[in-house]
Design a protein around this motif. Structure first.
Motif, mmCIF file in Angstrom:
data_model
loop_
_atom_site.group_PDB
_atom_site.id
_atom_site.type_symbol
_atom_site.label_atom_id
_atom_site.label_comp_id
_atom_site.label_asym_id
_atom_site.label_seq_id
_atom_site.Cartn_x
_atom_site.Cartn_y
_atom_site.Cartn_z
ATOM 1 N N LEU A 56 -84.315 19.390 4.094
ATOM 2 C CA LEU A 56 -84.993 18.275 3.424
ATOM 3 C C LEU A 56 -84.628 16.940 4.072
ATOM 4 O O LEU A 56 -85.484 16.063 4.236
ATOM 5 C CB LEU A 56 -84.682 18.267 1.937
ATOM 6 N N GLU A 57 -83.382 16.784 4.470
ATOM 7 C CA GLU A 57 -82.968 15.561 5.170
ATOM 8 C C GLU A 57 -83.665 15.449 6.529
ATOM 9 O O GLU A 57 -84.093 14.359 6.918
ATOM 10 C CB GLU A 57 -81.448 15.541 5.349
ATOM 11 N N GLU A 58 -83.771 16.565 7.225
ATOM 12 C CA GLU A 58 -84.451 16.558 8.532
ATOM 13 C C GLU A 58 -85.929 16.204 8.367
ATOM 14 O O GLU A 58 -86.479 15.443 9.152
ATOM 15 C CB GLU A 58 -84.303 17.916 9.236
ATOM 16 N N ALA A 59 -86.583 16.759 7.341
ATOM 17 C CA ALA A 59 -88.001 16.454 7.097
ATOM 18 C C ALA A 59 -88.169 14.976 6.753
ATOM 19 O O ALA A 59 -89.062 14.301 7.271
ATOM 20 C CB ALA A 59 -88.559 17.339 5.990
ATOM 21 N N ALA A 60 -87.316 14.471 5.879
ATOM 22 C CA ALA A 60 -87.406 13.071 5.457
ATOM 23 C C ALA A 60 -87.122 12.116 6.610
ATOM 24 O O ALA A 60 -87.669 11.014 6.658
ATOM 25 C CB ALA A 60 -86.442 12.804 4.306
ATOM 26 N N GLY A 61 -86.294 12.524 7.558
ATOM 27 C CA GLY A 61 -85.930 11.662 8.674
ATOM 28 C C GLY A 61 -86.808 11.816 9.903
ATOM 29 O O GLY A 61 -86.578 11.158 10.909
ATOM 30 N N SER A 62 -87.818 12.664 9.819
ATOM 31 C CA SER A 62 -88.688 12.877 10.974
ATOM 32 C C SER A 62 -89.750 11.774 11.059
ATOM 33 O O SER A 62 -90.111 11.173 10.060
ATOM 34 C CB SER A 62 -89.353 14.255 10.901
ATOM 35 N N GLN A 63 -90.213 11.536 12.257
ATOM 36 C CA GLN A 63 -91.292 10.583 12.446
ATOM 37 C C GLN A 63 -92.653 11.291 12.395
ATOM 38 O O GLN A 63 -93.660 10.685 12.042
ATOM 39 C CB GLN A 63 -91.152 9.846 13.786
ATOM 40 N N VAL A 64 -92.667 12.562 12.780
ATOM 41 C CA VAL A 64 -93.884 13.365 12.763
ATOM 42 C C VAL A 64 -93.574 14.662 12.023
ATOM 43 O O VAL A 64 -92.579 15.318 12.305
ATOM 44 C CB VAL A 64 -94.388 13.688 14.191
ATOM 45 N N TYR A 65 -94.440 14.996 11.085
ATOM 46 C CA TYR A 65 -94.295 16.226 10.311
ATOM 47 C C TYR A 65 -95.523 17.093 10.590
ATOM 48 O O TYR A 65 -96.646 16.687 10.317
ATOM 49 C CB TYR A 65 -94.192 15.897 8.821
ATOM 50 N N MET A 66 -95.292 18.276 11.179
ATOM 51 C CA MET A 66 -96.375 19.193 11.526
ATOM 52 C C MET A 66 -96.315 20.391 10.589
ATOM 53 O O MET A 66 -95.342 21.130 10.579
ATOM 54 C CB MET A 66 -96.239 19.666 12.975
ATOM 55 N N LEU A 67 -97.364 20.579 9.811
ATOM 56 C CA LEU A 67 -97.429 21.638 8.812
ATOM 57 C C LEU A 67 -98.391 22.730 9.244
ATOM 58 O O LEU A 67 -99.521 22.445 9.633
ATOM 59 C CB LEU A 67 -97.893 21.044 7.480
ATOM 60 N N LEU A 68 -97.944 23.975 9.164
ATOM 61 C CA LEU A 68 -98.794 25.141 9.385
ATOM 62 C C LEU A 68 -98.968 25.838 8.044
ATOM 63 O O LEU A 68 -97.979 26.201 7.400
ATOM 64 C CB LEU A 68 -98.150 26.106 10.373
ATOM 65 N N ILE A 69 -100.216 26.017 7.625
ATOM 66 C CA ILE A 69 -100.504 26.668 6.350
ATOM 67 C C ILE A 69 -101.207 27.988 6.633
ATOM 68 O O ILE A 69 -102.167 28.038 7.402
ATOM 69 C CB ILE A 69 -101.392 25.785 5.454
#
Length: 136
Positions: A56-69
């Protein structure tokens, strides 16, 4: 110059190959690797840290979030979001630039909660669909 962190998020078991291919592509491409540093949870070393808090910390601190659904919602308690949905929420709170790729399941049904999550993502982001990753 610091690189932009790209957090690659999905149900790990469902997208193991795709996650690794995206990670390898970003790291191996001469231009992409100059500007982006990919993150997938399975590539970090063992540590004395709570894994949920770490991702969760890594996701919150990322500049780009790439989601695969895809088809599966992932491991979740009945009254709580899946880890992937929690990462999505953390990235939003951290103001990451979020992008989504939705797998075309060719008529197969998604888990009910995954379908709900998909509708949420579609209402918040533009997205692209894909069938399979390109093979090289």
């Amino acid at each position: 110059m610091s690189k932009f962190k790209v957090f690659i998020s999905s149900v790990q078991a469902e997208f193991a190959q795709e996650r690794q291919r995206i990670y390898d592509y970003i790291r191996g491409d001469e231009l992409m690797s100059q500007y982006f540093d990919p993150f997938i949870f399975e590539r970090i070393a063992s540590q004395d840290a709570n894994p949920k808090q770490l991702y969760l910390e890594e996701a919150a601190g990322s500049q780009v979030y790439m989601l695969l659904i895809g088809q599966q919602y992932g491991n979740a308690q009945p009254d709580k979001p899946s880890p992937t949905e929690q990462e999505y929420q953390a990235a939003a709170k951290g103001n990451a630039y979020r992008i989504a790729y939705i797998k075309d399941l060719d008529g197969m049904a998604r888990d009910e909660r995954e379908e709900q999550f998909l509708r949420k993502v579609q209402s918040e982001l533009s997205y692209r669909t894909f069938a399979n990753i390109a093979r090289s």
